[in-house]
Design a protein around this motif. Structure first.
Motif, short mmCIF file in Angstrom:
data_model
loop_
_atom_site.label_atom_id
_atom_site.label_comp_id
_atom_site.label_asym_id
_atom_site.label_seq_id
_atom_site.Cartn_x
_atom_site.Cartn_y
_atom_site.Cartn_z
N CYS A 167 -6.76 45.05 39.08
CA CYS A 167 -7.96 44.54 39.75
C CYS A 167 -7.62 43.22 40.44
O CYS A 167 -6.78 42.46 39.95
N LEU A 168 -8.26 42.95 41.57
CA LEU A 168 -7.98 41.73 42.34
C LEU A 168 -9.09 40.69 42.19
O LEU A 168 -9.25 39.80 43.01
N GLU A 169 -9.86 40.79 41.11
CA GLU A 169 -10.98 39.87 40.92
C GLU A 169 -10.51 38.45 40.62
O GLU A 169 -11.00 37.48 41.20
N LYS A 201 -7.16 47.68 33.63
CA LYS A 201 -7.01 48.28 34.95
C LYS A 201 -6.56 47.25 35.98
O LYS A 201 -6.96 46.08 35.90
N SER A 231 -5.14 41.63 35.03
CA SER A 231 -5.53 42.69 35.95
C SER A 231 -4.92 42.47 37.34
O SER A 231 -4.49 43.41 38.01
N TYR A 232 -4.89 41.20 37.78
CA TYR A 232 -4.28 40.89 39.08
C TYR A 232 -2.78 41.19 39.03
O TYR A 232 -2.22 41.77 39.98
N LYS A 277 -4.38 45.08 48.20
CA LYS A 277 -5.45 46.08 48.11
C LYS A 277 -5.14 47.29 48.99
O LYS A 277 -5.30 48.44 48.56
N GLU A 328 -4.54 51.20 47.74
CA GLU A 328 -5.53 52.19 48.16
C GLU A 328 -4.89 53.31 48.98
O GLU A 328 -5.31 54.46 48.91
N ALA A 358 -2.21 44.74 39.40
CA ALA A 358 -2.40 45.18 40.79
C ALA A 358 -1.19 44.82 41.64
O ALA A 358 -0.74 45.61 42.48
N GLN A 407 -4.08 39.07 49.29
CA GLN A 407 -5.02 39.87 48.51
C GLN A 407 -5.34 41.18 49.26
O GLN A 407 -5.34 42.26 48.67
#
Length: 585
Positions: free
Chosen positions: A495-497, A493, A557-558, A83, A87, A561, A79
């Motif tokens: 996202c790593l939630e 979008k 979303s994951y 990220k 970034e 990402a 994870q």
């Protein structure tokens, strides 16, 4: 991001085991873990290892398999890596193993008055990749290009130019036919709507025609040299060095200028910007000075009117440094080049990339360089590349049946254009993609082999979108970009939630930094090529088995990402081997 290998080394220390990064390798099968350490010490009591003491947020577990300790990364590690990539994609995989080191890398080395052949493409591809990987590893890199603007090949070309009637001031006009150039205006769209105004386009094709005529003149001079014109051409060679004949000087200056300008067009297409240019016309007098010093010391000796190095005394072979006419040979010019590099560039390491045909020459040259300047010799490393072959076998610029680097790129571009004929793209954009894909196909074919090995270039396989090709990786990058655009249009979008359990794709993705570091340590760009094709094919399998864009699925979303991280890694990896990553194809 902390280096995971440092963490594993720390965990091994808890087990009273000393290890280095070089001792850690990924298992062949991902099911067996992410990093593996082999316990070499047979006296070490591995049966009583307390692997439960292994404890770190990035390590899920450690398992003993025979004498291997296999470490499994935790979901948090994957994870955090994903990220980090998204970034700051332009930092993923960077390392510091060459921090503060200054490296000069000499490659490509074409000769004015001769075609830019496929061997130059190989040298350029390998040299550019090694340069980029070294920069990514913290080195200050100087790209150098050594071009043979004097020597027998130049004399042969100028002899041929004179026989073809290419005398100044007519030389820039005699083979310039305005009506014929106007016929080419149908190709103007290749360059974009208004990139070339009429005058520049005419100038471009005039220079292209001049290059062809110089090539024709070189072939004529080469064949005539072997058939009775040796004395005339040798005399021209002397006059070039002496600058004693106005007509020859004029032809030389014009031909050199046109040739070098033509090479710059090719470098731009290949994505190379050189920092230093060295020329044999400059290195020759310096080399003569060094050779004379070595002659006085007895390192070089006189033999049959020439000055030679008796290499047999060192298990090598004899090489001529000054010929019987008193002119410097390639060997002496290399001595001058070594001095120029040392005087003009502050470096810790010098890497020279040439064809494998020059391997024996470099063994002799480096031995002589040890006597001339042992410091420079110790800093110098020679890397050879093999030959690119086709069904016709090895090509020869001397005989005129050469496939030039430019013609190879053009031929591949035509095949790409055929594949893209149904794409609705602006002419300039289509032309850019054609070049990027063609150059990518050629570079991939060169770089997938370790330097030194011959390659067989297959036009169809090199452009395959089904695996083991540059375009396959480029297409994977473009496909992900398309997925991300569509997701954005739907308001989804990355996202790593809602993180999924890491699968094969994540395990391969996080290995990129280790691959880059090893590629630098071993000067092996092929390791990055192999990694990229594996990453691209693994993503394509993931894409086929998982719905990525789905508003109703929290995992969407994951997956976006993850896809974005793969795209960013493919882009960085392609850049490191000198291949552009088109946003769409």
């Amino acid at each position: 991001m902390v280096d995971i290998r440092d963490i594993v080394i720390g965990e091994l220390e808890k087990l009273s085991i000393k290890a280095t990064k070089a001792d850690l390798n990924p298992p062949k099968d991902i099911k067996n873990g992410d990093l593996s350490f082999f316990v070499k010490d047979k006296g070490f009591d591995i049966a009583n290892l307390k692997l439960e003491t292994v404890s770190h947020p990035y390590i899920e577990k450690a398992v003993l398999v025979g004498r291997f300790i296999n470490f499994f990364y935790s979901p948090k590690y994957f994870q955090d890596v994903i990220k980090e990539i998204n970034e700051d994609p332009n930092s993923f995989g960077k390392n510091t193993i060459l921090d503060g080191e200054k490296v000069i890398i000499e490659f490509t080395d074409p000769n004015p008055f001769k075609p830019f052949h496929i061997g130059h493409l190989m040298s350029n591809s390998i040299g550019e990749a090694i340069s980029r990987i070294a920069t990514w590893s913290g080195a200050e890199v100087t790209r150098a290009n050594y071009q043979g603007d004097v020597g027998p090949h130049v004399a042969k070309a100028i002899w041929g130019m004179m026989r073809l009637g290419m005398t100044l001031p007519e030389v820039t006009e005699k083979y310039w036919n305005k009506r014929r150039i106007l016929d080419f205006f149908g190709l103007a769209s290749w360059f974009g709507a208004k990139v070339y105004e009429e005058g520049k386009l005419m100038k471009h094709f005039r220079e292209r025609e001049a290059i062809l005529k110089i090539g024709e003149a070189y072939v004529l001079g080469s064949s005539s040299y072997e058939e009775g014109s040796r004395q005339e051409i040798d005399e021209i060679n002397k006059k070039i060095y002496q600058k004693s004949d106005p007509e020859i000087n004029a032809l030389y200056d014009w031909g050199r200028k046109v040739s070098l300008a033509h090479f710059e067009e090719i470098y731009a297409k290949l994505g190379t910007n050189f920092d230093k240019y060295f020329f044999e016309s400059e290195s020759a007098p310096l080399g003569m000075f060094v050779a004379e010093e070595l002659l006085e010391k007895g390192i070089l000796v006189k033999s049959d009117g020439a000055v030679v190095f008796k290499g047999e005394e060192y298990g090598l072979h004899t090489r001529v440094f000054i010929n019987s006419q008193g002119l410097p040979t390639y060997e002496t010019k290399e001595l001058g080049l070594a001095k120029m590099k040392f005087d003009q560039v502050d470096y810790d390491k010098s890497i020279v990339i040439t064809a494998s045909e020059q391997t024996d020459f470099y063994k002799v040259f480096l031995k002589v360089l040890e006597f001339a300047n042992p410091t420079v010799a110790n800093k110098t490393r020679h890397i050879s590349h093999g030959m690119m072959r086709f069904a016709e076998g090895k090509m020869s610029s001397r005989k005129g049946n050469v496939i030039t680097g430019e013609s190879l790129i053009a031929d591949v571009e035509k095949l790409v254009e055929e594949k893209m004929k149904d794409r609705d793209l602006a002419a300039a954009q289509k032309r850019e993609i054609m070049t990027d894909v063609a150059v990518g196909a050629i570079k991939y074919s060169i770089l997938k082999q370790s330097p030194g090995k011959d390659i067989i270039f297959d036009f169809n396989k090199s452009l395959s979108f089904e695996g083991d090709s540059g375009p396959y990786i480029q297409y994977a990058h473009a496909r992900i970009n398309s997925v991300l655009r569509k997701a954005k249009e739907q308001g989804i979008k990355p996202c790593l939630e809602h993180v999924e359990n890491p699968g094969e794709l994540e395990h391969i993705l996080v290995r990129f930094p280790e691959v880059v570091e090893r590629a630098q340590l071993e000067l092996a760009p092929q390791l990055i090529v192999t990694y990229l094709i594996t990453l691209a094919s693994t993503f394509n399998a993931y894409y086929a088995n998982n719905v990525i864009i789905d508003k109703a699925n929290k995992s969407s979303s994951y997956r976006l990402a993850l896809a974005e991280a793969v795209k960013n890694t493919l882009a960085v990896g392609l850049s490191l081997i000198g291949i552009r990553a088109p946003e769409e194809m």
